[in-house]
Design a protein around this motif. Structure first.
Motif, PDB file in Angstrom:
ATOM      1  N   SER A  17     133.396 -27.382  87.912  1.00  0.00           N
ATOM      2  CA  SER A  17     132.300 -27.898  88.724  1.00  0.00           C
ATOM      3  C   SER A  17     131.203 -26.847  88.891  1.00  0.00           C
ATOM      4  N   ASP A  18     130.050 -27.286  89.333  1.00  0.00           N
ATOM      5  CA  ASP A  18     128.919 -26.375  89.543  1.00  0.00           C
ATOM      6  C   ASP A  18     129.254 -25.251  90.511  1.00  0.00           C
ATOM      7  N   VAL A  19     130.126 -25.530  91.475  1.00  0.00           N
ATOM      8  CA  VAL A  19     130.469 -24.521  92.469  1.00  0.00           C
ATOM      9  C   VAL A  19     131.082 -23.293  91.795  1.00  0.00           C
ATOM     10  N   TYR A  20     131.860 -23.512  90.755  1.00  0.00           N
ATOM     11  CA  TYR A  20     132.575 -22.426  90.106  1.00  0.00           C
ATOM     12  C   TYR A  20     131.984 -22.028  88.752  1.00  0.00           C
ATOM     13  N   LYS A  21     130.892 -22.627  88.358  1.00  0.00           N
ATOM     14  CA  LYS A  21     130.262 -22.315  87.081  1.00  0.00           C
ATOM     15  C   LYS A  21     129.228 -21.211  87.301  1.00  0.00           C
ATOM     16  N   ARG A  22     129.247 -20.223  86.481  1.00  0.00           N
ATOM     17  CA  ARG A  22     128.250 -19.149  86.549  1.00  0.00           C
ATOM     18  C   ARG A  22     127.110 -19.484  85.615  1.00  0.00           C
ATOM     19  N   GLN A  23     125.898 -19.231  86.062  1.00  0.00           N
ATOM     20  CA  GLN A  23     124.714 -19.505  85.264  1.00  0.00           C
ATOM     21  C   GLN A  23     123.770 -18.323  85.350  1.00  0.00           C
ATOM     22  N   ALA A  24     123.142 -18.021  84.231  1.00  0.00           N
ATOM     23  CA  ALA A  24     122.120 -16.978  84.199  1.00  0.00           C
ATOM     24  C   ALA A  24     121.056 -17.382  83.191  1.00  0.00           C
ATOM     25  N   LYS A  25     119.856 -16.891  83.410  1.00  0.00           N
ATOM     26  CA  LYS A  25     118.777 -17.044  82.436  1.00  0.00           C
ATOM     27  C   LYS A  25     118.458 -15.659  81.919  1.00  0.00           C
ATOM     28  N   TYR A  26     118.273 -15.562  80.597  1.00  0.00           N
ATOM     29  CA  TYR A  26     118.055 -14.243  80.021  1.00  0.00           C
ATOM     30  C   TYR A  26     117.244 -14.345  78.736  1.00  0.00           C
ATOM     31  N   SER A  27     116.300 -13.425  78.583  1.00  0.00           N
ATOM     32  CA  SER A  27     115.556 -13.264  77.338  1.00  0.00           C
ATOM     33  C   SER A  27     116.050 -11.987  76.678  1.00  0.00           C
ATOM     34  N   PHE A  28     116.584 -12.115  75.484  1.00  0.00           N
ATOM     35  CA  PHE A  28     117.077 -10.949  74.747  1.00  0.00           C
ATOM     36  C   PHE A  28     115.880 -10.226  74.114  1.00  0.00           C
ATOM     37  N   ALA A  29     115.679  -8.982  74.506  1.00  0.00           N
ATOM     38  CA  ALA A  29     114.538  -8.187  74.030  1.00  0.00           C
ATOM     39  C   ALA A  29     114.670  -7.893  72.538  1.00  0.00           C
ATOM     40  N   LYS A  30     113.567  -7.525  71.937  1.00  0.00           N
ATOM     41  CA  LYS A  30     113.530  -7.212  70.500  1.00  0.00           C
ATOM     42  C   LYS A  30     114.498  -6.094  70.143  1.00  0.00           C
ATOM     43  N   ARG A  31     114.771  -5.188  71.074  1.00  0.00           N
ATOM     44  CA  ARG A  31     115.697  -4.081  70.780  1.00  0.00           C
ATOM     45  C   ARG A  31     117.120  -4.577  70.510  1.00  0.00           C
ATOM     46  N   PHE A  32     117.419  -5.854  70.840  1.00  0.00           N
ATOM     47  CA  PHE A  32     118.732  -6.436  70.576  1.00  0.00           C
ATOM     48  C   PHE A  32     118.778  -7.188  69.244  1.00  0.00           C
ATOM     49  N   GLU A  33     117.777  -6.985  68.432  1.00  0.00           N
ATOM     50  CA  GLU A  33     117.658  -7.674  67.152  1.00  0.00           C
ATOM     51  C   GLU A  33     118.710  -7.191  66.164  1.00  0.00           C
ATOM     52  N   GLY A  34     119.337  -8.135  65.472  1.00  0.00           N
ATOM     53  CA  GLY A  34     120.238  -7.830  64.365  1.00  0.00           C
ATOM     54  C   GLY A  34     119.507  -8.159  63.091  1.00  0.00           C
ATOM     55  N   GLY A  35     119.574  -9.435  62.683  1.00  0.00           N
ATOM     56  CA  GLY A  35     118.753  -9.909  61.575  1.00  0.00           C
ATOM     57  C   GLY A  35     117.319 -10.054  62.047  1.00  0.00           C
ATOM     58  N   PRO A  36     116.385 -10.203  61.119  1.00  0.00           N
ATOM     59  CA  PRO A  36     114.967 -10.293  61.497  1.00  0.00           C
ATOM     60  C   PRO A  36     114.690 -11.409  62.511  1.00  0.00           C
ATOM     61  N   GLY A  37     114.256 -11.014  63.710  1.00  0.00           N
ATOM     62  CA  GLY A  37     113.888 -11.964  64.746  1.00  0.00           C
ATOM     63  C   GLY A  37     115.049 -12.612  65.472  1.00  0.00           C
ATOM     64  N   LEU A  38     116.280 -12.183  65.175  1.00  0.00           N
ATOM     65  CA  LEU A  38     117.470 -12.818  65.763  1.00  0.00           C
ATOM     66  C   LEU A  38     118.296 -11.816  66.559  1.00  0.00           C
ATOM     67  N   VAL A  39     118.916 -12.304  67.621  1.00  0.00           N
ATOM     68  CA  VAL A  39     119.760 -11.463  68.460  1.00  0.00           C
ATOM     69  C   VAL A  39     121.042 -11.116  67.686  1.00  0.00           C
ATOM     70  N   HIS A  40     121.449  -9.856  67.763  1.00  0.00           N
ATOM     71  CA  HIS A  40     122.675  -9.389  67.111  1.00  0.00           C
ATOM     72  C   HIS A  40     123.881 -10.106  67.720  1.00  0.00           C
ATOM     73  N   GLY A  41     124.805 -10.527  66.874  1.00  0.00           N
ATOM     74  CA  GLY A  41     125.990 -11.253  67.333  1.00  0.00           C
ATOM     75  C   GLY A  41     126.835 -10.471  68.322  1.00  0.00           C
ATOM     76  N   GLY A  42     126.882  -9.156  68.185  1.00  0.00           N
ATOM     77  CA  GLY A  42     127.654  -8.339  69.120  1.00  0.00           C
ATOM     78  C   GLY A  42     127.076  -8.376  70.522  1.00  0.00           C
ATOM     79  N   ILE A  43     125.762  -8.445  70.609  1.00  0.00           N
ATOM     80  CA  ILE A  43     125.091  -8.532  71.915  1.00  0.00           C
ATOM     81  C   ILE A  43     125.399  -9.874  72.566  1.00  0.00           C
TER      82      ILE A  43
END
Length: 134
Positions: A17-43
């Motif tokens: 339920s929503d009471v126990y669900k955690r939610q966050a909003k996040y923009s992954f910065a360019k420094r977390f890039e793996g492939g060109p323009g994409l967030v690295h899978g490890g991050i």
């Protein structure tokens, strides 16, 4: 495939339920890039591991990751705001099973399943608001 937990608690276990669900909003910065323009899978994996770990704390379970499985469903671009959701699916003695997703709009980009081990400590005491953290 994981589906986002329902927004209504009617007919749904409290773990999803929503009471126990955690939610966050996040923009992954360019420094977390793996492939060109994409967030690295490890991050992405680390972010969902962290979210799922925190979802156990809501149940006053202090735990550590025993197993983490991540599926990358769609490329995840850097510098876009994503929603991250995590919840406890089941508790079986010391084993705590969790799920999490990263989504943009209604599209799920990454899904994860985790198994955490309950350390038997009082998470509420460990994460006390007045504790002097280093």
């Amino acid at each position: 495939m994981i589906r986002r937990p329902p927004r209504s608690t009617q007919g749904v276990s409290s773990a999803a339920s929503d009471v126990y669900k955690r939610q966050a909003k996040y923009s992954f910065a360019k420094r977390f890039e793996g492939g060109p323009g994409l967030v690295h899978g490890g991050i992405l994996s680390a972010a969902l591991d962290d979210m799922m770990g925190y979802s156990t704390v809501i149940h006053n379970i202090f735990s550590v990751t025993a197993n983490l499985s991540v599926n990358f469903l769609k490329p995840t671009p850097v510098e876009k705001e994503f929603e991250l959701f995590a919840w406890v699916k089941e508790v079986n003695n010391k084993k705590v099973y969790t799920e999490a997703i990263i989504q943009l709009g209604e599209e799920i980009h990454v899904e994860a399943h985790g198994m955490f081990i309950d350390l038997g400590l009082d998470a509420a005491e460990f994460f006390a608001p007045d504790k002097n953290y280093p």
